[in-house]
Design a protein around this motif. Structure first.
Motif, PDB file in Angstrom:
ATOM      1  N   HIS A   2       3.164  17.709  22.748  1.00 16.61           N
ATOM      2  CA  HIS A   2       3.134  16.643  21.751  1.00 16.61           C
ATOM      3  C   HIS A   2       3.614  15.333  22.348  1.00 16.61           C
ATOM      4  N   ARG A   3       4.657  15.388  23.145  1.00 20.03           N
ATOM      5  CA  ARG A   3       5.211  14.173  23.733  1.00 20.03           C
ATOM      6  C   ARG A   3       4.232  13.512  24.704  1.00 20.03           C
ATOM      7  N   VAL A   4       3.567  14.325  25.512  1.00 21.38           N
ATOM      8  CA  VAL A   4       2.572  13.786  26.444  1.00 21.38           C
ATOM      9  C   VAL A   4       1.438  13.123  25.657  1.00 21.38           C
ATOM     10  N   VAL A   5       1.014  13.749  24.581  1.00 24.45           N
ATOM     11  CA  VAL A   5      -0.063  13.194  23.759  1.00 24.45           C
ATOM     12  C   VAL A   5       0.401  11.903  23.076  1.00 24.45           C
ATOM     13  N   LEU A   6       1.592  11.894  22.519  1.00 25.51           N
ATOM     14  CA  LEU A   6       2.114  10.675  21.902  1.00 25.51           C
ATOM     15  C   LEU A   6       2.198   9.531  22.916  1.00 25.51           C
ATOM     16  N   ARG A  59      -5.516  19.923  19.362  1.00 27.88           N
ATOM     17  CA  ARG A  59      -4.587  20.633  18.479  1.00 27.88           C
ATOM     18  C   ARG A  59      -3.323  19.804  18.284  1.00 27.88           C
ATOM     19  N   ALA A  60      -2.808  19.246  19.379  1.00 30.00           N
ATOM     20  CA  ALA A  60      -1.594  18.433  19.288  1.00 30.00           C
ATOM     21  C   ALA A  60      -1.824  17.198  18.416  1.00 30.00           C
ATOM     22  N   LEU A  61      -2.981  16.552  18.556  1.00 26.54           N
ATOM     23  CA  LEU A  61      -3.282  15.388  17.718  1.00 26.54           C
ATOM     24  C   LEU A  61      -3.309  15.769  16.242  1.00 26.54           C
ATOM     25  N   ASN A  62      -3.906  16.910  15.933  1.00 28.69           N
ATOM     26  CA  ASN A  62      -3.940  17.376  14.538  1.00 28.69           C
ATOM     27  C   ASN A  62      -2.530  17.654  14.017  1.00 28.69           C
ATOM     28  N   ARG A  87      -2.576  -0.956  26.018  1.00 34.44           N
ATOM     29  CA  ARG A  87      -3.778  -1.545  26.624  1.00 34.44           C
ATOM     30  C   ARG A  87      -4.665  -2.206  25.570  1.00 34.44           C
ATOM     31  N   ASP A  88      -4.220  -2.222  24.325  1.00 36.47           N
ATOM     32  CA  ASP A  88      -5.007  -2.715  23.183  1.00 36.47           C
ATOM     33  C   ASP A  88      -6.311  -1.953  23.037  1.00 36.47           C
ATOM     34  N   ASP A  89      -6.265  -0.676  23.354  1.00 34.12           N
ATOM     35  CA  ASP A  89      -7.431   0.195  23.260  1.00 34.12           C
ATOM     36  C   ASP A  89      -7.258   1.176  22.104  1.00 34.12           C
ATOM     37  N   VAL A  90      -6.898   0.634  20.945  1.00 37.37           N
ATOM     38  CA  VAL A  90      -6.704   1.446  19.759  1.00 37.37           C
ATOM     39  C   VAL A  90      -7.519   0.869  18.622  1.00 37.37           C
ATOM     40  N   PRO A  91      -7.924   1.647  17.661  1.00 40.60           N
ATOM     41  CA  PRO A  91      -7.648   3.069  17.579  1.00 40.60           C
ATOM     42  C   PRO A  91      -8.328   3.824  18.714  1.00 40.60           C
ATOM     43  N   ALA A  92      -7.649   4.834  19.208  1.00 41.08           N
ATOM     44  CA  ALA A  92      -8.114   5.602  20.360  1.00 41.08           C
ATOM     45  C   ALA A  92      -8.845   6.857  19.903  1.00 41.08           C
ATOM     46  N   HIS A  93     -10.056   7.026  20.379  1.00 37.52           N
ATOM     47  CA  HIS A  93     -10.805   8.248  20.077  1.00 37.52           C
ATOM     48  C   HIS A  93     -10.143   9.432  20.765  1.00 37.52           C
ATOM     49  N   ALA A  94     -10.258  10.575  20.160  1.00 30.80           N
ATOM     50  CA  ALA A  94      -9.640  11.792  20.685  1.00 30.80           C
ATOM     51  C   ALA A  94     -10.035  12.038  22.133  1.00 30.80           C
TER      52      ALA A  94
END
Length: 123
Positions: free
Chosen positions: A14-18, A63-66, A27-34
């Protein structure tokens, strides 16, 4: 995880994904696609201390994003994407600042290099 779980209760995955979502935010690349989050997280494994995480798959990140969305630590964004690339894929944003997230993980020695990397990107 329940809604509004404390960031301190997250797993290493979870931490790596966050931190991946935080880096994309910097990088102003949000919202970020999965898919973008998956690619960046896999690339960032070199910045995680040792082999504590092993191999990170696309399914692990999805799974972590969900789970993080259920916990209120990331939010799904409505991007209204009409292009073939990213169409139908969820996109995510952090409801908290990247600085606050990095501060929360500052004491996790496994993530020291990754936190430093994200902080540099977000400056």
């Amino acid at each position: 995880m329940s809604e509004h779980t404390d960031v301190e209760e997250t797993t290493l995955t979870h931490r790596v994904v966050l931190l991946g979502v935080a880096e994309l935010s910097g990088r102003d690349d949000v919202p970020a696609h999965a898919g973008e989050v998956v690619s960046l997280c896999i690339d960032n494994l070199a910045n995680v201390d040792g082999d504590v995480l092993g191999r990170l798959s696309e399914a692990d990140v999805a799974r972590a994003l969900n789970e993080l969305e259920d916990a209120g630590l990331v939010e799904r964004a409505d991007v209204g994407d009409t292009s073939a690339v990213g169409k139908g894929r969820p996109a995510y944003v952090l409801p908290m600042g990247a600085d606050a997230l990095c501060d929360a993980f500052d004491d996790d020695d496994r993530l020291a290099a990754l936190v430093d990397h994200v902080e540099a990107v977000c400056e």
